[in-house]
Design a protein around this motif. Structure first.
Motif, mmCIF file in Angstrom:
data_model
loop_
_atom_site.group_PDB
_atom_site.id
_atom_site.type_symbol
_atom_site.label_atom_id
_atom_site.label_comp_id
_atom_site.label_asym_id
_atom_site.label_seq_id
_atom_site.Cartn_x
_atom_site.Cartn_y
_atom_site.Cartn_z
ATOM 1 N N ILE A 64 0.854 -1.184 0.000
ATOM 2 C CA ILE A 64 0.000 0.000 0.000
ATOM 3 C C ILE A 64 0.892 1.237 0.000
ATOM 4 C CG2 ILE A 64 -1.635 1.336 1.391
ATOM 5 C CD1 ILE A 64 -2.762 -1.369 2.378
ATOM 6 N N HIS B 85 0.581 5.389 0.354
ATOM 7 C CA HIS B 85 -0.313 6.472 0.762
ATOM 8 C C HIS B 85 -0.225 7.660 -0.194
ATOM 9 C CE1 HIS B 85 -1.076 4.149 4.331
ATOM 10 N NE2 HIS B 85 0.202 4.164 4.657
ATOM 11 N N GLU B 86 -1.130 8.606 -0.045
ATOM 12 C CA GLU B 86 -1.195 9.781 -0.926
ATOM 13 C C GLU B 86 0.134 10.525 -1.016
ATOM 14 O OE1 GLU B 86 -3.569 11.134 -3.010
ATOM 15 O OE2 GLU B 86 -4.570 9.232 -2.654
ATOM 16 N N HIS C 174 -9.369 2.746 -2.166
ATOM 17 C CA HIS C 174 -9.005 3.741 -1.162
ATOM 18 C C HIS C 174 -7.534 4.162 -1.184
ATOM 19 C CE1 HIS C 174 -12.878 2.869 0.742
ATOM 20 N NE2 HIS C 174 -12.600 1.612 0.483
ATOM 21 N N GLU C 175 -6.677 3.316 -1.725
ATOM 22 C CA GLU C 175 -5.227 3.546 -1.659
ATOM 23 C C GLU C 175 -4.579 3.197 -2.998
ATOM 24 O OE1 GLU C 175 -3.648 4.645 1.047
ATOM 25 O OE2 GLU C 175 -4.883 4.078 2.760
ATOM 26 N N LYS D 17 -5.111 4.718 -7.017
ATOM 27 C CA LYS D 17 -6.349 4.321 -6.350
ATOM 28 C C LYS D 17 -7.571 4.616 -7.215
ATOM 29 C CE LYS D 17 -7.339 8.417 -3.601
ATOM 30 N NZ LYS D 17 -7.508 8.920 -2.260
#
Length: 160
Positions: A26, A28-29, A62-63, A115
């Motif tokens: 994963i 993240h932004e 979401h990711e 995402k």
């Protein structure tokens, strides 16, 4: 891109460079890295009986998710880059290309699926360095030999 088939293809061909259960991470932004233990990740409505592919599809809503496609190992003095992937190879780089990419001796390269989309970019992570601030770094598309080789490998992994 057929996401489910692409995930299956990556997992089926990654034994040379990654554990199939740890091939996805994963992101993240802010491009900082999250977990790569997808089988134990329980957020986003993931259920215990969900397959690896179904878990990834739920996470992708979401990711961003990064899929390792291999490892780059840079060798100074001879300006070489060894690639450990579905097919191992080594490339002789120009001094300019070596200087551009070889900030660290080893990096994981692969594709980052953005995402909630089928859009992806090629990039690297410093996950193999075990840094607390490990992150994803997009590789700018270019005509360099190294980028073309990473793109060639990514094309073999992505199912359309």
């Amino acid at each position: 891109m057929n996401l489910s088939e692409t995930i299956k293809n990556i997992r089926a061909s990654c034994n040379n460079y990654a554990d199939p259960d740890l091939v996805a991470t994963i992101i993240h932004e802010n491009y900082c890295m999250g977990t790569n233990n997808i089988l134990e990740f329980g957020d986003y409505g993931i259920e215990n009986e969900d397959s690896f592919e179904k878990r990834i599809l739920k996470i992708l809503k979401h990711e961003h998710v990064f899929f390792a496609a291999g490892m780059l190992s840079f060798i100074p003095i001879i300006n070489e880059c060894d690639i450990y992937s579905i097919n191992d190879c080594n490339l002789k780089l120009t001094q300019e290309e070596f200087d551009k990419y070889a900030q660290e001796k080893e990096r994981i390269f692969g594709i980052l699926i953005k995402k909630d989309s089928n859009n992806f970019v090629i990039g690297t992570t410093d996950r193999c360095g075990c840094k607390i601030d490990a992150s994803f770094k997009e590789i700018e598309k270019s005509d360099s030999e190294l980028y073309r080789k990473m793109e060639e490998i990514a094309d073999k992994l992505i199912i359309y």
